[in-house]
Design a protein around this motif. Structure first.
Motif, mmCIF file in Angstrom:
data_model
loop_
_atom_site.group_PDB
_atom_site.id
_atom_site.type_symbol
_atom_site.label_atom_id
_atom_site.label_comp_id
_atom_site.label_asym_id
_atom_site.label_seq_id
_atom_site.Cartn_x
_atom_site.Cartn_y
_atom_site.Cartn_z
ATOM 1 N N ALA A 278 0.837 -1.210 0.000
ATOM 2 C CA ALA A 278 0.000 0.000 0.000
ATOM 3 C C ALA A 278 0.876 1.268 0.000
ATOM 4 N N CYS A 279 0.548 2.227 0.875
ATOM 5 C CA CYS A 279 1.247 3.522 0.828
ATOM 6 C C CYS A 279 2.718 3.408 1.230
ATOM 7 N N SER A 280 3.103 2.313 1.898
ATOM 8 C CA SER A 280 4.515 2.124 2.274
ATOM 9 C C SER A 280 5.291 1.425 1.167
ATOM 10 N N GLY A 281 4.639 1.128 0.058
ATOM 11 C CA GLY A 281 5.252 0.309 -0.985
ATOM 12 C C GLY A 281 6.570 0.852 -1.503
ATOM 13 N N PHE A 282 6.677 2.177 -1.663
ATOM 14 C CA PHE A 282 7.923 2.738 -2.204
ATOM 15 C C PHE A 282 9.087 2.504 -1.232
ATOM 16 N N VAL A 283 8.854 2.731 0.060
ATOM 17 C CA VAL A 283 9.940 2.534 1.043
ATOM 18 C C VAL A 283 10.273 1.043 1.167
ATOM 19 N N TYR A 284 9.263 0.191 1.132
ATOM 20 C CA TYR A 284 9.527 -1.252 1.143
ATOM 21 C C TYR A 284 10.391 -1.641 -0.068
ATOM 22 N N ALA A 285 10.048 -1.094 -1.230
ATOM 23 C CA ALA A 285 10.798 -1.426 -2.450
ATOM 24 C C ALA A 285 12.228 -0.908 -2.374
ATOM 25 N N ILE B 224 10.347 14.063 4.426
ATOM 26 C CA ILE B 224 9.297 13.864 3.418
ATOM 27 C C ILE B 224 8.431 12.689 3.865
ATOM 28 N N PRO B 225 7.309 12.990 4.519
ATOM 29 C CA PRO B 225 6.415 11.904 4.924
ATOM 30 C C PRO B 225 5.412 11.575 3.827
ATOM 31 N N HIS B 226 4.813 10.398 3.933
ATOM 32 C CA HIS B 226 3.707 10.034 3.046
ATOM 33 C C HIS B 226 2.636 11.119 3.129
ATOM 34 N N GLN B 227 2.153 11.529 1.962
ATOM 35 C CA GLN B 227 1.204 12.642 1.895
ATOM 36 C C GLN B 227 -0.232 12.109 1.926
ATOM 37 N N ALA B 228 -0.760 11.898 3.135
ATOM 38 C CA ALA B 228 -2.143 11.426 3.264
ATOM 39 C C ALA B 228 -3.049 12.543 3.757
ATOM 40 N N ASN B 229 -2.521 13.350 4.687
ATOM 41 C CA ASN B 229 -3.374 14.340 5.349
ATOM 42 C C ASN B 229 -2.459 15.364 6.018
ATOM 43 N N ILE B 230 -2.693 16.643 5.787
ATOM 44 C CA ILE B 230 -1.825 17.681 6.339
ATOM 45 C C ILE B 230 -1.810 17.658 7.870
ATOM 46 N N ARG B 231 -2.955 17.245 8.462
ATOM 47 C CA ARG B 231 -2.996 17.215 9.942
ATOM 48 C C ARG B 231 -2.116 16.087 10.472
ATOM 49 N N ILE B 232 -2.065 14.960 9.766
ATOM 50 C CA ILE B 232 -1.166 13.869 10.175
ATOM 51 C C ILE B 232 0.287 14.345 10.036
ATOM 52 N N ILE B 233 0.588 14.973 8.904
ATOM 53 C CA ILE B 233 1.957 15.435 8.629
ATOM 54 C C ILE B 233 2.410 16.422 9.707
ATOM 55 N N ASN B 234 1.553 17.384 10.044
ATOM 56 C CA ASN B 234 1.924 18.377 11.063
ATOM 57 C C ASN B 234 2.078 17.739 12.437
ATOM 58 N N ALA B 235 1.188 16.790 12.757
ATOM 59 C CA ALA B 235 1.268 16.143 14.074
ATOM 60 C C ALA B 235 2.566 15.330 14.197
ATOM 61 N N VAL B 236 2.944 14.650 13.125
ATOM 62 C CA VAL B 236 4.177 13.852 13.160
ATOM 63 C C VAL B 236 5.388 14.785 13.254
ATOM 64 N N ASN C 192 -3.776 11.979 -1.776
ATOM 65 C CA ASN C 192 -3.083 10.769 -1.317
ATOM 66 C C ASN C 192 -2.838 9.859 -2.518
ATOM 67 N N THR C 193 -1.581 9.729 -2.908
ATOM 68 C CA THR C 193 -1.236 8.892 -4.065
ATOM 69 C C THR C 193 -0.529 7.605 -3.641
ATOM 70 N N SER C 194 -0.681 7.239 -2.372
ATOM 71 C CA SER C 194 -0.208 5.944 -1.874
ATOM 72 C C SER C 194 1.277 5.702 -2.212
ATOM 73 N N ALA C 195 1.599 4.639 -2.923
ATOM 74 C CA ALA C 195 3.006 4.299 -3.167
ATOM 75 C C ALA C 195 3.741 5.340 -4.010
ATOM 76 N N ALA C 196 3.004 6.189 -4.719
ATOM 77 C CA ALA C 196 3.651 7.233 -5.526
ATOM 78 C C ALA C 196 3.957 8.477 -4.712
ATOM 79 N N SER C 197 3.417 8.537 -3.510
ATOM 80 C CA SER C 197 3.422 9.768 -2.729
ATOM 81 C C SER C 197 4.825 10.309 -2.443
ATOM 82 N N ILE C 198 5.710 9.467 -1.916
ATOM 83 C CA ILE C 198 7.043 9.962 -1.532
ATOM 84 C C ILE C 198 7.885 10.354 -2.751
ATOM 85 N N PRO C 199 7.995 9.516 -3.798
ATOM 86 C CA PRO C 199 8.793 9.998 -4.933
ATOM 87 C C PRO C 199 8.194 11.231 -5.615
#
Ligand code: UT7
Length: 332
Positions: free
Chosen positions: A117-124, A257-269, A289-296
């Protein structure tokens, strides 16, 4: 003999692709009972990109993959391993990586899809790093790509406002200690598997079954509120663990550069980690939220905006369905 192997992998090239069609919050106001104000304040998202009718996953992967290889200055024939991280496959069989292989020209590469899922890029990244560190591979193409809008229930306002399509790719090459991926970690907690799911479309509830169609099961479902709380804790914990293992602090980081799911999650982290706002990168407003594409995709934007450059110390952290999370400390 193992002493002669490279110790890690570096990002030699980066490429990204977003489909041309843009869907704004105002467009969504005409489709479901929502508002630009709700979406903006609850998620930070203003718009997202959506594939054209004649596009699928492979067109996105092809564009991003070619750009990454050009940026790295490698020929497609030099790539010996190609990993496609995606949750939104072109079709169940064969692997999407195999379908797109001829279009990319990576004909000497072993290809497989990676589902995290959204962690796919880091797993890869972690898998690619292992193959490079053992000497099994020299040039690895990693692509994170999603066609989430094809798996979206457009009558469910709780999810359809969140997702977007896109692809981001990197070429990884051998590197010595101190360069490239300095530290990386991943984890999975399947006890939360039902928080983000698509319960129909697999062998348990086949896509063509009456149950799947009547109950609208072949679509992404999410228990958003519960996911939110787990996401903040998991993203902060794994990021801190990677920093600690590498013996660095947040002060040493140039960009998070965190996974881009929600600005409130990003700010809290960001605040849990004690990071200044200007060290936390976000482009969720533009891509959703582009899941595995989010970080690159975020890396491409960060470079374009002059926020990330060669030599910077960058922390990439993702979280997603599974539940999965992963974090990589990278000397870019
Ligand atoms: O990428 C993988 C990881 N995914 C995530 O990390 C996502 C994590 N979760 C989230 O980002 C947030 O939970 C959401 C953005 C999905 C939802 O935000 P929330 O603040 O948790 O809202 P909620 O689900 O608690 O819903 C609050 C209210 C509800 O109405 P009532 O029951 O209070 O009357 C919902 O029905 O907002 C309502 N609502 C909407 N209203 C307008 C839900 N979706 C919408 C919408 N427009 N699109």
């Amino acid at each position: 003999m193992h002493d002669s192997f490279p110790t890690t992998a570096r990002i030699a090239g980066l490429g990204c692709y977003l489909p041309e069609r843009v869907l704004s919050n105002h467009d969504l106001e005409r489709m479901v009972d929502t508002s630009d104000e709700w979406i903006t304040t609850r998620t930070g998202i203003k718009e997202r990109h959506v594939v054209a009718d004649d596009e699928g996953l492979v067109e996105l992967v092809e564009r991003a993959g070619h750009d990454a290889m050009a940026d790295a200055g490698v020929e497609p024939g030099d790539v010996d391993l190609f990993i496609l991280a995606t949750a939104t496959v072109e079709q169940p069989i064969p692997a999407s990586s195999a379908i797109v292989q001829p279009r990319l020209g990576v004909t000497n590469a072993a290809c497989f899809d990676l589902s995290a899922a959204c962690s796919g890029f880091v797993y890869a990244l972690n898998v690619a790093r292992q193959f490079i560190a053992t000497g099994e591979a020299k040039t690895v193409l990693v692509v994170g790509a999603e066609c989430l809008t094809r798996y979206t229930n457009w009558t469910d306002r709780a999810t359809c406002v969140l997702f977007g399509d896109g692809a981001g790719a990197v070429v990884l090459e051998p590197a010595e200690a101190g360069d490239g991926i300095l530290q990386i970690d991943w984890e999975t907690d399947g006890s939360y598997a039902d928080l983000i799911s698509m319960p129909g479309g697999g062998c348990r509830v086949p896509p063509h079954s009456r149950e799947a169609i009547d109950q609208g099961l072949p679509f992404i479902q999410m228990r958003g509120n519960e996911t939110f709380k787990v996401a903040v804790r998991a993203l902060a914990d794994i990021s801190q663990r990677v920093l600690d293992s590498a013996g660095v602090t947040v002060d040493d980081i140039d960009l998070f550069i965190p996974h881009q799911a929600n600005i409130r999650i990003i700010n809290a982290v960001g605040s849990r980690l004690g990071l200044n706002g200007d060290k936390v990168f976000t482009n969720v407003d533009r891509v959703g939220n582009t899941s595995a594409a989010s970080i690159p995709l975020a890396m491409c934007d960060a470079i374009e905006q002059g926020r990330m450059k060669r030599g910077d110390l960058v922390l990439l952290t993702a979280f997603g369905g599974g539940l999965t999370c992963g974090s990589a400390l990278v000397r870019y």
